[in-house]
Scaffold this motif. Sequence first.
Motif, PDB file in Angstrom:
ATOM      1  N   PHE A 161     -35.770 -43.264  -1.034  1.00  0.00           N
ATOM      2  CA  PHE A 161     -34.790 -43.654  -0.021  1.00  0.00           C
ATOM      3  C   PHE A 161     -35.084 -45.064   0.483  1.00  0.00           C
ATOM      4  N   LYS A 162     -34.017 -45.859   0.655  1.00  0.00           N
ATOM      5  CA  LYS A 162     -34.141 -47.191   1.229  1.00  0.00           C
ATOM      6  C   LYS A 162     -33.233 -47.277   2.450  1.00  0.00           C
ATOM      7  N   ALA A 163     -33.836 -47.492   3.597  1.00  0.00           N
ATOM      8  CA  ALA A 163     -33.061 -47.576   4.834  1.00  0.00           C
ATOM      9  C   ALA A 163     -32.124 -48.773   4.779  1.00  0.00           C
ATOM     10  N   PRO A 164     -30.846 -48.588   5.152  1.00  0.00           N
ATOM     11  CA  PRO A 164     -29.901 -49.707   5.098  1.00  0.00           C
ATOM     12  C   PRO A 164     -30.136 -50.779   6.163  1.00  0.00           C
ATOM     13  N   PHE A 165     -30.900 -50.447   7.220  1.00  0.00           N
ATOM     14  CA  PHE A 165     -31.146 -51.401   8.295  1.00  0.00           C
ATOM     15  C   PHE A 165     -32.633 -51.420   8.639  1.00  0.00           C
ATOM     16  N   THR A 166     -33.146 -52.582   9.031  1.00  0.00           N
ATOM     17  CA  THR A 166     -34.486 -52.623   9.600  1.00  0.00           C
ATOM     18  C   THR A 166     -34.407 -52.109  11.035  1.00  0.00           C
ATOM     19  N   LEU A 167     -35.555 -51.782  11.613  1.00  0.00           N
ATOM     20  CA  LEU A 167     -35.578 -51.322  13.006  1.00  0.00           C
ATOM     21  C   LEU A 167     -35.030 -52.403  13.928  1.00  0.00           C
ATOM     22  N   ASP A 168     -35.446 -53.640  13.721  1.00  0.00           N
ATOM     23  CA  ASP A 168     -34.966 -54.728  14.578  1.00  0.00           C
ATOM     24  C   ASP A 168     -33.466 -54.938  14.426  1.00  0.00           C
ATOM     25  N   GLU A 169     -32.936 -54.746  13.208  1.00  0.00           N
ATOM     26  CA  GLU A 169     -31.484 -54.853  13.021  1.00  0.00           C
ATOM     27  C   GLU A 169     -30.761 -53.741  13.773  1.00  0.00           C
ATOM     28  N   GLY A 170     -31.318 -52.531  13.733  1.00  0.00           N
ATOM     29  CA  GLY A 170     -30.722 -51.428  14.472  1.00  0.00           C
ATOM     30  C   GLY A 170     -30.718 -51.688  15.967  1.00  0.00           C
ATOM     31  N   LEU A 171     -31.829 -52.214  16.475  1.00  0.00           N
ATOM     32  CA  LEU A 171     -31.900 -52.555  17.905  1.00  0.00           C
ATOM     33  C   LEU A 171     -30.894 -53.646  18.251  1.00  0.00           C
ATOM     34  N   ALA A 172     -30.796 -54.650  17.398  1.00  0.00           N
ATOM     35  CA  ALA A 172     -29.864 -55.747  17.654  1.00  0.00           C
ATOM     36  C   ALA A 172     -28.420 -55.259  17.644  1.00  0.00           C
ATOM     37  N   ARG A 173     -28.070 -54.403  16.685  1.00  0.00           N
ATOM     38  CA  ARG A 173     -26.711 -53.862  16.611  1.00  0.00           C
ATOM     39  C   ARG A 173     -26.389 -53.054  17.876  1.00  0.00           C
ATOM     40  N   THR A 174     -27.364 -52.286  18.337  1.00  0.00           N
ATOM     41  CA  THR A 174     -27.160 -51.479  19.537  1.00  0.00           C
ATOM     42  C   THR A 174     -27.014 -52.359  20.770  1.00  0.00           C
ATOM     43  N   LEU A 175     -27.881 -53.335  20.912  1.00  0.00           N
ATOM     44  CA  LEU A 175     -27.826 -54.237  22.071  1.00  0.00           C
ATOM     45  C   LEU A 175     -26.514 -55.008  22.104  1.00  0.00           C
ATOM     46  N   GLU A 176     -26.084 -55.494  20.957  1.00  0.00           N
ATOM     47  CA  GLU A 176     -24.841 -56.270  20.913  1.00  0.00           C
ATOM     48  C   GLU A 176     -23.632 -55.394  21.236  1.00  0.00           C
ATOM     49  N   PHE A 177     -23.638 -54.159  20.733  1.00  0.00           N
ATOM     50  CA  PHE A 177     -22.517 -53.247  20.989  1.00  0.00           C
ATOM     51  C   PHE A 177     -22.453 -52.854  22.462  1.00  0.00           C
ATOM     52  N   GLU A 178     -23.608 -52.592  23.050  1.00  0.00           N
ATOM     53  CA  GLU A 178     -23.640 -52.075  24.417  1.00  0.00           C
ATOM     54  C   GLU A 178     -23.618 -53.152  25.492  1.00  0.00           C
ATOM     55  N   PHE A 179     -24.221 -54.309  25.225  1.00  0.00           N
ATOM     56  CA  PHE A 179     -24.436 -55.276  26.299  1.00  0.00           C
ATOM     57  C   PHE A 179     -23.851 -56.664  26.039  1.00  0.00           C
ATOM     58  N   VAL A 180     -23.334 -56.904  24.839  1.00  0.00           N
ATOM     59  CA  VAL A 180     -22.802 -58.233  24.527  1.00  0.00           C
ATOM     60  C   VAL A 180     -21.288 -58.191  24.337  1.00  0.00           C
ATOM     61  N   HIS A 181     -20.821 -57.351  23.442  1.00  0.00           N
ATOM     62  CA  HIS A 181     -19.393 -57.291  23.143  1.00  0.00           C
ATOM     63  C   HIS A 181     -18.688 -56.336  24.104  1.00  0.00           C
ATOM     64  N   PRO A 182     -17.479 -56.671  24.551  1.00  0.00           N
ATOM     65  CA  PRO A 182     -16.756 -55.771  25.451  1.00  0.00           C
ATOM     66  C   PRO A 182     -16.409 -54.451  24.777  1.00  0.00           C
ATOM     67  N   ARG A 183     -16.591 -53.341  25.497  1.00  0.00           N
ATOM     68  CA  ARG A 183     -16.271 -52.019  24.975  1.00  0.00           C
ATOM     69  C   ARG A 183     -14.766 -51.792  24.996  1.00  0.00           C
ATOM     70  N   THR A 184     -14.283 -51.100  23.975  1.00  0.00           N
ATOM     71  CA  THR A 184     -12.850 -50.800  23.906  1.00  0.00           C
ATOM     72  C   THR A 184     -12.551 -49.372  24.338  1.00  0.00           C
ATOM     73  N   ASP A 185     -13.595 -48.555  24.575  1.00  0.00           N
ATOM     74  CA  ASP A 185     -13.409 -47.182  25.044  1.00  0.00           C
ATOM     75  C   ASP A 185     -14.661 -46.762  25.797  1.00  0.00           C
ATOM     76  N   ASP A 186     -14.631 -45.567  26.377  1.00  0.00           N
ATOM     77  CA  ASP A 186     -15.781 -45.081  27.140  1.00  0.00           C
ATOM     78  C   ASP A 186     -16.439 -43.872  26.491  1.00  0.00           C
ATOM     79  N   ILE A 187     -16.260 -43.717  25.171  1.00  0.00           N
ATOM     80  CA  ILE A 187     -16.851 -42.583  24.476  1.00  0.00           C
ATOM     81  C   ILE A 187     -18.361 -42.779  24.338  1.00  0.00           C
TER      82      ILE A 187
END
Length: 331
Positions: A300-326
């Motif tokens: 198995f090869k993980a598609p993301f590094t841990l730091d990439e996963g953290l960055a994606r989460t941070l950008e989704f939650e705290f950088v880009h405006p949310r389009t819903d509240d799910i």
Amino acid sequence: MKIAMIGGSGFVGTRLIDLLKEDSKNYECKNIDLLPSHFFNDITVIGDVREQAQMDRELKGADVIILLAAQHRDDVTPVSLYYDTNVGGMEVTLRAMEKNGCRRIIFFSSVAVYGLNKKNPDENHPKDPFNHYGKSKWQAEQVLEKWYASHPDWNIDIIRPTVIFGERNRGNVYNLLKQISSGKFLMVGKGENKKSMAYVGNIVAFVKYLIDNVTKGYNVFNYIDKPDNNMNQLVAHVSNVLNKHIPATHFPYWLGMLGGYGFDVLAKITGKKLTVSSVRVKKFCATTEFDAKKAHSCGFKAPFTLDEGLARTLEFEFVHPRTDDIQFISE
């Protein structure tokens, strides 16, 4: 391949269904859950893993069962619910599988079976769960092990993930990232304790890998994205992703635990579930480092590094405006 998920309306199940539906020609998914799905109600049946007749009916025709249903929060009452769902639900599921001729199950257990502050345990490390969640998960694994002894032609895969985080999740990692990003972070201890984590995009990819490639025997896998960060490194990474200076005030461990016990008393008096407790302070300060060589050396090869996963989460939650509240509430 017909895949039945039990408890798939939650955070991991939703992401797994989303991944498998990308290849709808090869996978037909069904979700059985106490709650409706935010995104996949067309394949969701409201059901209870503790109900034998219902599971007998709903697992008919399935090729693979993915058992996600669990009581997992620190503050579940009464504590018997951990065992009714996590252990009793396993027994119900196995009987329903046998009745329907299904011989493949992927079970989500937890690294909580090892206990706190263990030194990089691998899958064979002695089990020492410290709370009812960990104890009930270990008991569920023991049910599986006993079952396999009399059903050696079955394929049983157990995943013991560390804490899972990602976009839309509202659990301990999100709360930690939110507090760090606010600039008002209070570090209990020296910040040298390592915190193992698993990005949801990687763990669902690992499940898909098991579905497609690991089809025989009784297999147990720790799942952790490597390398582990300690708390000081995590703060530095958040600071880098958000491009902001984040100071961290350090408090001694004894003072943090004293505060946690104070919140325990307050929660008992008020009857309210609070975000701070002695258990959560203890878990925050614990080193949670686990050996995951087996998962990462099986092909198995993980598609993301841990730091990439953290960055994606941070950008989704705290950088880009949310389009819903799910969102999904977890530990």
